[in-house]
Scaffold this motif. Structure first.
Motif, PDB file in Angstrom:
ATOM      1  N   SER A 112       0.823  -1.205   0.000  1.00 44.92           N
ATOM      2  CA  SER A 112       0.000   0.000   0.000  1.00 44.92           C
ATOM      3  C   SER A 112       0.859   1.259   0.000  1.00 44.92           C
ATOM      4  O   SER A 112       0.623   2.195  -0.781  1.00 44.92           O
ATOM      5  N   PHE A 113       1.879   1.307   0.873  1.00 41.59           N
ATOM      6  CA  PHE A 113       2.747   2.486   0.940  1.00 41.59           C
ATOM      7  C   PHE A 113       3.470   2.730  -0.379  1.00 41.59           C
ATOM      8  O   PHE A 113       3.823   3.863  -0.700  1.00 41.59           O
ATOM      9  N   SER A 114       3.707   1.663  -1.140  1.00 42.54           N
ATOM     10  CA  SER A 114       4.412   1.837  -2.413  1.00 42.54           C
ATOM     11  C   SER A 114       3.590   2.640  -3.406  1.00 42.54           C
ATOM     12  O   SER A 114       4.135   3.175  -4.383  1.00 42.54           O
ATOM     13  N   GLN A 115       2.271   2.725  -3.159  1.00 41.94           N
ATOM     14  CA  GLN A 115       1.382   3.416  -4.095  1.00 41.94           C
ATOM     15  C   GLN A 115       0.717   4.653  -3.503  1.00 41.94           C
ATOM     16  O   GLN A 115       0.340   5.554  -4.241  1.00 41.94           O
ATOM     17  N   CYS A 116       0.535   4.675  -2.202  1.00 45.18           N
ATOM     18  CA  CYS A 116      -0.230   5.775  -1.605  1.00 45.18           C
ATOM     19  C   CYS A 116       0.410   6.237  -0.296  1.00 45.18           C
ATOM     20  O   CYS A 116       1.227   5.538   0.294  1.00 45.18           O
ATOM     21  N   ARG A 117      -0.018   7.418   0.165  1.00 42.13           N
ATOM     22  CA  ARG A 117       0.494   7.974   1.420  1.00 42.13           C
ATOM     23  C   ARG A 117      -0.519   7.853   2.559  1.00 42.13           C
ATOM     24  O   ARG A 117      -0.203   8.177   3.707  1.00 42.13           O
ATOM     25  N   ARG A 118      -1.714   7.405   2.235  1.00 43.94           N
ATOM     26  CA  ARG A 118      -2.720   7.220   3.297  1.00 43.94           C
ATOM     27  C   ARG A 118      -3.395   5.871   3.086  1.00 43.94           C
ATOM     28  O   ARG A 118      -4.040   5.628   2.057  1.00 43.94           O
ATOM     29  N   LEU A 119      -3.227   4.990   4.061  1.00 46.27           N
ATOM     30  CA  LEU A 119      -3.796   3.641   4.016  1.00 46.27           C
ATOM     31  C   LEU A 119      -4.807   3.486   5.134  1.00 46.27           C
ATOM     32  O   LEU A 119      -4.479   3.680   6.314  1.00 46.27           O
ATOM     33  N   THR A 120      -6.035   3.153   4.756  1.00 43.34           N
ATOM     34  CA  THR A 120      -7.084   2.886   5.731  1.00 43.34           C
ATOM     35  C   THR A 120      -7.546   1.447   5.567  1.00 43.34           C
ATOM     36  O   THR A 120      -7.774   0.986   4.449  1.00 43.34           O
ATOM     37  N   VAL A 121      -7.654   0.738   6.680  1.00 42.01           N
ATOM     38  CA  VAL A 121      -8.174  -0.629   6.660  1.00 42.01           C
ATOM     39  C   VAL A 121      -9.335  -0.711   7.639  1.00 42.01           C
ATOM     40  O   VAL A 121      -9.187  -0.397   8.827  1.00 42.01           O
ATOM     41  N   LEU A 122     -10.487  -1.112   7.123  1.00 44.15           N
ATOM     42  CA  LEU A 122     -11.682  -1.296   7.941  1.00 44.15           C
ATOM     43  C   LEU A 122     -12.072  -2.762   7.860  1.00 44.15           C
ATOM     44  O   LEU A 122     -12.106  -3.344   6.773  1.00 44.15           O
ATOM     45  N   SER A 123     -12.353  -3.365   9.019  1.00 44.42           N
ATOM     46  CA  SER A 123     -12.714  -4.773   9.025  1.00 44.42           C
ATOM     47  C   SER A 123     -13.911  -5.004   9.934  1.00 44.42           C
ATOM     48  O   SER A 123     -14.090  -4.309  10.953  1.00 44.42           O
ATOM     49  N   ARG A 124     -14.716  -5.977   9.541  1.00 45.46           N
ATOM     50  CA  ARG A 124     -15.963  -6.252  10.266  1.00 45.46           C
ATOM     51  C   ARG A 124     -16.035  -7.741  10.579  1.00 45.46           C
ATOM     52  O   ARG A 124     -15.844  -8.594   9.703  1.00 45.46           O
ATOM     53  N   LYS A 125     -16.301  -8.042  11.866  1.00 46.31           N
ATOM     54  CA  LYS A 125     -16.428  -9.433  12.292  1.00 46.31           C
ATOM     55  C   LYS A 125     -17.301  -9.500  13.537  1.00 46.31           C
ATOM     56  O   LYS A 125     -17.146  -8.693  14.457  1.00 46.31           O
ATOM     57  N   ASP A 126     -18.193 -10.486  13.571  1.00 45.92           N
ATOM     58  CA  ASP A 126     -19.066 -10.723  14.736  1.00 45.92           C
ATOM     59  C   ASP A 126     -19.788  -9.452  15.153  1.00 45.92           C
ATOM     60  O   ASP A 126     -19.923  -9.136  16.347  1.00 45.92           O
ATOM     61  N   GLY A 127     -20.250  -8.667  14.185  1.00 46.24           N
ATOM     62  CA  GLY A 127     -21.002  -7.456  14.483  1.00 46.24           C
ATOM     63  C   GLY A 127     -20.150  -6.279  14.922  1.00 46.24           C
ATOM     64  O   GLY A 127     -20.685  -5.197  15.197  1.00 46.24           O
ATOM     65  N   GLN A 128     -18.839  -6.457  14.971  1.00 50.31           N
ATOM     66  CA  GLN A 128     -17.938  -5.370  15.394  1.00 50.31           C
ATOM     67  C   GLN A 128     -17.198  -4.825  14.179  1.00 50.31           C
ATOM     68  O   GLN A 128     -16.648  -5.574  13.392  1.00 50.31           O
ATOM     69  N   THR A 129     -17.202  -3.504  14.030  1.00 49.50           N
ATOM     70  CA  THR A 129     -16.495  -2.842  12.929  1.00 49.50           C
ATOM     71  C   THR A 129     -15.386  -1.977  13.497  1.00 49.50           C
ATOM     72  O   THR A 129     -15.607  -1.168  14.400  1.00 49.50           O
ATOM     73  N   SER A 130     -14.172  -2.157  12.955  1.00 48.84           N
ATOM     74  CA  SER A 130     -13.004  -1.405  13.419  1.00 48.84           C
ATOM     75  C   SER A 130     -12.277  -0.836  12.217  1.00 48.84           C
ATOM     76  O   SER A 130     -12.312  -1.413  11.129  1.00 48.84           O
ATOM     77  N   ALA A 131     -11.615   0.289  12.412  1.00 45.77           N
ATOM     78  CA  ALA A 131     -10.890   0.919  11.309  1.00 45.77           C
ATOM     79  C   ALA A 131      -9.655   1.637  11.828  1.00 45.77           C
ATOM     80  O   ALA A 131      -9.719   2.368  12.821  1.00 45.77           O
ATOM     81  N   PHE A 132      -8.537   1.423  11.155  1.00 40.39           N
ATOM     82  CA  PHE A 132      -7.278   2.095  11.488  1.00 40.39           C
ATOM     83  C   PHE A 132      -6.677   2.680  10.219  1.00 40.39           C
ATOM     84  O   PHE A 132      -6.923   2.196   9.111  1.00 40.39           O
ATOM     85  N   CYS A 133      -5.870   3.699  10.402  1.00 37.77           N
ATOM     86  CA  CYS A 133      -5.314   4.419   9.264  1.00 37.77           C
ATOM     87  C   CYS A 133      -3.857   4.792   9.518  1.00 37.77           C
ATOM     88  O   CYS A 133      -3.511   5.268  10.613  1.00 37.77           O
ATOM     89  N   TRP A 134      -3.029   4.539   8.515  1.00 42.29           N
ATOM     90  CA  TRP A 134      -1.677   5.072   8.491  1.00 42.29           C
ATOM     91  C   TRP A 134      -1.672   6.269   7.543  1.00 42.29           C
ATOM     92  O   TRP A 134      -2.022   6.142   6.371  1.00 42.29           O
ATOM     93  N   ASP A 135      -1.288   7.426   8.047  1.00 41.06           N
ATOM     94  CA  ASP A 135      -1.118   8.603   7.206  1.00 41.06           C
ATOM     95  C   ASP A 135       0.363   8.979   7.241  1.00 41.06           C
ATOM     96  O   ASP A 135       0.870   9.472   8.250  1.00 41.06           O
ATOM     97  N   LEU A 136       1.063   8.710   6.155  1.00 44.78           N
ATOM     98  CA  LEU A 136       2.512   8.907   6.145  1.00 44.78           C
ATOM     99  C   LEU A 136       2.899  10.369   6.287  1.00 44.78           C
ATOM    100  O   LEU A 136       3.976  10.676   6.812  1.00 44.78           O
ATOM    101  N   ASP A 137       2.043  11.254   5.833  1.00 45.87           N
ATOM    102  CA  ASP A 137       2.335  12.679   6.021  1.00 45.87           C
ATOM    103  C   ASP A 137       2.352  13.038   7.501  1.00 45.87           C
ATOM    104  O   ASP A 137       3.170  13.845   7.956  1.00 45.87           O
TER     105      ASP A 137
END
Length: 494
Positions: A112-137
């Protein structure tokens, strides 16, 4: 939005480098292409047992060029997702679960970093949704490994496509695609088309549902990818060698693809040549856990020759072989272990021989006296020569219409043309890309004149009937490929 200092995990690994801003830029230069970076993300989706993967690569009016990868896999809980966002979240020496396409725990981030400067990953399991983000700037600005936990996800692009379980990977601030800020529609179409072909080839076994794999549908900008089997095993003219177990967890099988003449559709022939053509794509196709990681290389064992351009070798290795094969983080390079290299060297004679036989048969057919060749092949003093066949019916018919003086001049012209044949240039072009070497088609008028001269010569000079002439012209070039035109000249049915 919550900042998690040191990303809660990575500070210990990176404490030897006090400058995250410097390190993060070097992480971007591992050498991914756009398509290999996408393939690395798809690996994660397959490891999560996804059966549907959707990719989007589109210019957004407000946000610029963005990429999204959505799957319906198992998903991750919050703490597991945070762990997955670590750099080097797994040990490459750890025992891996069968079917796990990862190795270093770096692919998601470095791809992801090889192509972009902001990576967000959101995942959902067992009714729970979580999201984290790397912002290289932000990492560079604060010079700290701070990962962002997103508490408001309502504005995330393509969020509505995520089901009850699964993961969304989002690339923003895409800056490594050449001219990404000014991408024109034609460039985007080319970029996406090349990536679609790459994914169709890399994951063809998963898309097919072959080799005991569950079938996975992969969509790209709304288009469902079709499997691209590099061995064209569905074509009955493909010659498959015996499957051989070279060593533990390593198998080999050779394939000779059909000659162009065995395809009814020219587009299909080009398709299985793959980007770059047959000569460039001959060689070993290395699969790791059923995922194609390298193709079109002889690993320095031999040269890519026109005579072996139809030869492709399938090598399958298990995930247990990563260290001995030196699989890299991008899964785009490897090294043959010495014992495998030696075995392939010994097999080269038999591996390449079917491809050579195909071309020898073609050459023999085109230069046989029964085929009425324009160029005659002969051997003398250990060398091979080609000369214009002055007795060819079309040439002979024209020659017989000349008086003796003009006939002598015509023979001199034929000899001159024959001795100035551009052999070196032709050899060079064939060795670089044989598929590009072709001939201009005759105009309809020239073709009609040639067909008429050929048929009249056989009927008059060799006393052949129409049926015999038809039988000959149907199977020799150039008449067989343009038989409908030749049939009109002869006044017979197609």
């Amino acid at each position: 939005m919550t900042l998690i200092e040191g990303s809660a995990t990575v500070s210990r690994e990176l404490e030897l480098n006090p400058e995250p801003g410097i390190l993060v830029e070097s992480l971007r230069d591992i050498g991914y292409s756009f398509q290999s970076a996408l393939a690395d993300i798809v690996d994660n989706s397959l490891a999560a047992r996804a059966t549907k993967i959707e990719l989007f690569a589109l210019p957004m009016q407000k946000s610029g060029f963005m990429v999204g990868i959505i799957d319906n896999g198992a998903g991750l809980r919050r703490n597991d997702l945070l762990q997955a966002m670590r750099l080097g979240s797994s040990n490459p020496r750890d025992t891996r679960v069968q079917g796990d396409l990862g190795r270093f725990g770096l692919g998601l981030k470095t791809a992801s970093f090889s192509q972009c400067r902001r990576l967000t990953v959101l995942s959902r399991k067992d009714g729970q949704t979580s999201a984290f983000c790397w912002d290289l700037d932000e990492v560079v600005k604060n010079n700290q490994w701070n990962i962002i936990e997103l508490t408001d996800i309502s504005s995330l692009q393509w969020l509505e496509k995520l089901g009850e379980s699964g993961t969304l990977v989002l690339w923003e601030k895409v800056d490594r695609i050449a001219g990404s800020r000014k991408l024109q529609s034609g460039n985007i179409e080319r970029l996406v088309s090349e990536a679609q072909t790459h994914l169709s080839l890399t994951f063809h076994r998963f898309i097919e549902g072959s080799h005991g794999l569950r079938k996975v549908s992969i969509w790209f900008n709304g288009y469902q990818l079709q499997p691209l089997d590099p061995f064209n095993t569905d074509n009955p003219a493909t010659q498959a060698g015996a499957l051989e177990k070279i060593m533990q967890n390593v198998t080999l099988q050779s394939f000779t693809l059909p000659h162009a003449s065995r395809y009814e559709d020219a587009a299909e022939y080009v398709k299985y040549g793959l980007p770059g053509g047959y000569q460039q794509n001959q060689g070993v196709y290395l699969y790791r856990a059923n995922r194609l990681i390298i193709h079109g290389t002889w690993f320095g064992i031999t040269k890519k020759l026109p005579q072996t351009q139809l030869c492709r070798v399938c090598l399958d290795i298990g995930i247990e072989e990563d260290e001995s094969w030196k699989i890299d983080v991008k899964k785009t390079s490897a090294q043959l272990p010495d014992d495998v290299r030696e075995r392939i060297k010994k097999l080269m004679v038999t591996i390449g021989s079917p491809s050579r036989r195909v071309y020898r048969r073609r050459t023999a057919a085109l230069t046989s006296p029964d085929a009425y060749p324009i160029w005659r092949r002969y051997e003398k003093d250990g060398k091979v020569f080609y000369e214009i066949a002055s007795e060819h019916p079309v040439i002979g018919e024209f020659r017989s219409s000349l008086d003796s003086e003009k006939r002598r001049c015509f023979d001199s012209v034929l000899s001159f043309i024959g001795t100035t044949f551009p052999l070196e240039a032709l050899t060079y072009d064939l060795s670089n890309d044989a598929d590009k070497v072709t001939m201009e088609d005759m105009s309809h008028e020239d073709f009609v004149d040639a067909a008429r001269a050929f048929s009249e010569r056989l009927m008059r000079k060799e006393n052949m009937g129409t049926d015999d002439v038809v039988a000959i012209m149907k199977v020799i070039p150039p008449f067989k490929s343009r038989w409908s035109e030749a049939a009109l000249v002869l006044g017979v049915d197609e």
